[in-house]
Design a protein around this motif. Structure first.
Motif, PDB file in Angstrom:
ATOM      1  N   ILE A 133      49.371  40.430  41.483  1.00  0.00           N
ATOM      2  CA  ILE A 133      48.165  40.130  40.700  1.00  0.00           C
ATOM      3  C   ILE A 133      46.936  40.185  41.602  1.00  0.00           C
ATOM      4  CG2 ILE A 133      46.963  38.291  39.434  1.00  0.00           C
ATOM      5  CD1 ILE A 133      49.793  37.496  38.342  1.00  0.00           C
ATOM      6  N   ALA A 134      47.015  39.578  42.777  1.00  0.00           N
ATOM      7  CA  ALA A 134      45.892  39.604  43.720  1.00  0.00           C
ATOM      8  C   ALA A 134      45.550  41.037  44.110  1.00  0.00           C
ATOM      9  CB  ALA A 134      46.222  38.771  44.960  1.00  0.00           C
ATOM     10  N   LYS A 135      46.577  41.851  44.323  1.00  0.00           N
ATOM     11  CA  LYS A 135      46.355  43.255  44.678  1.00  0.00           C
ATOM     12  C   LYS A 135      45.664  44.008  43.536  1.00  0.00           C
ATOM     13  CE  LYS A 135      48.741  47.424  46.190  1.00  0.00           C
ATOM     14  NZ  LYS A 135      50.024  48.060  46.453  1.00  0.00           N
ATOM     15  N   ASP A 136      46.112  43.762  42.317  1.00  0.00           N
ATOM     16  CA  ASP A 136      45.480  44.399  41.155  1.00  0.00           C
ATOM     17  C   ASP A 136      43.999  44.044  41.072  1.00  0.00           C
ATOM     18  OD1 ASP A 136      47.906  45.528  40.442  1.00  0.00           O
ATOM     19  OD2 ASP A 136      48.311  44.090  38.829  1.00  0.00           O
ATOM     20  N   TYR A 137      43.692  42.764  41.266  1.00  0.00           N
ATOM     21  CA  TYR A 137      42.292  42.338  41.214  1.00  0.00           C
ATOM     22  C   TYR A 137      41.489  42.920  42.376  1.00  0.00           C
ATOM     23  CZ  TYR A 137      42.922  39.160  37.283  1.00  0.00           C
ATOM     24  OH  TYR A 137      43.164  38.634  36.043  1.00  0.00           O
ATOM     25  N   ALA A 138      42.110  43.096  43.531  1.00  0.00           N
ATOM     26  CA  ALA A 138      41.422  43.705  44.676  1.00  0.00           C
ATOM     27  C   ALA A 138      41.010  45.132  44.328  1.00  0.00           C
ATOM     28  CB  ALA A 138      42.314  43.683  45.910  1.00  0.00           C
ATOM     29  N   GLU A 139      41.893  45.860  43.666  1.00  0.00           N
ATOM     30  CA  GLU A 139      41.572  47.232  43.256  1.00  0.00           C
ATOM     31  C   GLU A 139      40.441  47.237  42.228  1.00  0.00           C
ATOM     32  OE1 GLU A 139      42.646  50.197  44.488  1.00  0.00           O
ATOM     33  OE2 GLU A 139      43.574  48.913  46.006  1.00  0.00           O
ATOM     34  N   GLN A 140      40.490  46.307  41.283  1.00  0.00           N
ATOM     35  CA  GLN A 140      39.415  46.205  40.283  1.00  0.00           C
ATOM     36  C   GLN A 140      38.085  45.839  40.943  1.00  0.00           C
ATOM     37  OE1 GLN A 140      40.424  43.626  37.010  1.00  0.00           O
ATOM     38  NE2 GLN A 140      42.373  44.640  36.675  1.00  0.00           N
ATOM     39  N   ALA A 141      38.145  44.969  41.937  1.00  0.00           N
ATOM     40  CA  ALA A 141      36.927  44.539  42.617  1.00  0.00           C
ATOM     41  C   ALA A 141      36.255  45.707  43.333  1.00  0.00           C
ATOM     42  CB  ALA A 141      37.239  43.415  43.610  1.00  0.00           C
ATOM     43  N   LYS A 142      37.060  46.626  43.869  1.00  0.00           N
ATOM     44  CA  LYS A 142      36.475  47.807  44.510  1.00  0.00           C
ATOM     45  C   LYS A 142      35.632  48.587  43.505  1.00  0.00           C
ATOM     46  CE  LYS A 142      40.149  48.592  47.893  1.00  0.00           C
ATOM     47  NZ  LYS A 142      41.268  49.477  48.255  1.00  0.00           N
ATOM     48  N   ARG A 192      31.847  31.368  30.921  1.00  0.00           N
ATOM     49  CA  ARG A 192      31.327  32.504  31.671  1.00  0.00           C
ATOM     50  C   ARG A 192      32.446  33.485  31.949  1.00  0.00           C
ATOM     51  NH1 ARG A 192      32.079  31.577  37.828  1.00  0.00           N
ATOM     52  NH2 ARG A 192      31.150  33.613  37.953  1.00  0.00           N
ATOM     53  N   THR A 193      32.060  34.657  32.384  1.00  0.00           N
ATOM     54  CA  THR A 193      33.010  35.684  32.759  1.00  0.00           C
ATOM     55  C   THR A 193      33.154  35.688  34.280  1.00  0.00           C
ATOM     56  OG1 THR A 193      32.307  37.013  30.885  1.00  0.00           O
ATOM     57  CG2 THR A 193      33.485  38.157  32.623  1.00  0.00           C
ATOM     58  N   PHE A 194      34.366  35.840  34.753  1.00  0.00           N
ATOM     59  CA  PHE A 194      34.619  35.872  36.186  1.00  0.00           C
ATOM     60  C   PHE A 194      34.794  37.307  36.638  1.00  0.00           C
ATOM     61  CE2 PHE A 194      36.091  31.783  34.658  1.00  0.00           C
ATOM     62  CZ  PHE A 194      35.426  30.923  35.516  1.00  0.00           C
ATOM     63  N   THR A 195      34.291  37.605  37.814  1.00  0.00           N
ATOM     64  CA  THR A 195      34.438  38.956  38.354  1.00  0.00           C
ATOM     65  C   THR A 195      35.862  39.145  38.874  1.00  0.00           C
ATOM     66  OG1 THR A 195      33.818  38.344  40.611  1.00  0.00           O
ATOM     67  CG2 THR A 195      32.010  38.934  39.111  1.00  0.00           C
ATOM     68  N   ALA A 196      36.215  40.394  39.063  1.00  0.00           N
ATOM     69  CA  ALA A 196      37.535  40.688  39.634  1.00  0.00           C
ATOM     70  C   ALA A 196      37.646  40.104  41.039  1.00  0.00           C
ATOM     71  CB  ALA A 196      37.784  42.194  39.649  1.00  0.00           C
ATOM     72  N   ALA A 197      36.548  40.107  41.791  1.00  0.00           N
ATOM     73  CA  ALA A 197      36.566  39.543  43.146  1.00  0.00           C
ATOM     74  C   ALA A 197      36.831  38.038  43.106  1.00  0.00           C
ATOM     75  CB  ALA A 197      35.248  39.839  43.859  1.00  0.00           C
ATOM     76  N   GLU A 198      36.255  37.346  42.132  1.00  0.00           N
ATOM     77  CA  GLU A 198      36.503  35.908  41.992  1.00  0.00           C
ATOM     78  C   GLU A 198      37.952  35.644  41.600  1.00  0.00           C
ATOM     79  OE1 GLU A 198      32.266  34.061  40.570  1.00  0.00           O
ATOM     80  OE2 GLU A 198      33.307  35.382  39.159  1.00  0.00           O
TER      81      GLU A 198
END
Length: 64
Positions: free
Chosen positions: A50-59, A4-10
């Motif tokens: 990395i967590a910060k990058d994913y937080a921006e993508q999740a937005k 499966r594909t994981f979301t940026a938030a995950e």
């Protein structure tokens, strides 16, 4: 491995858990002189970025 594909938030949540893990484990490794404080700080900072990058993508995902 799940197919499966994981979301940026995950991925963000997983990276944040890893930051917590690294702080706990690396702190102990530094105290035991098995790791330098400089290396521990660098590795933690990388995962925080990395967590910060994913937080921006999740937005962006929430806007879709």
């Amino acid at each position: 491995m799940p197919d499966r594909t994981f979301t940026a938030a995950e991925k963000q949540a997983a990276a944040e858990r890893e930051v917590s893990y690294r702080k706990r484990v690396y702190g102990r490794r530094v105290a035991e002189q098995k790791m330098t404080k400089k290396l521990a700080d660098e590795q933690i900072a990388i995962m925080e970025a990395i967590a910060k990058d994913y937080a921006e993508q999740a937005k962006g995902e929430r806007l879709l």
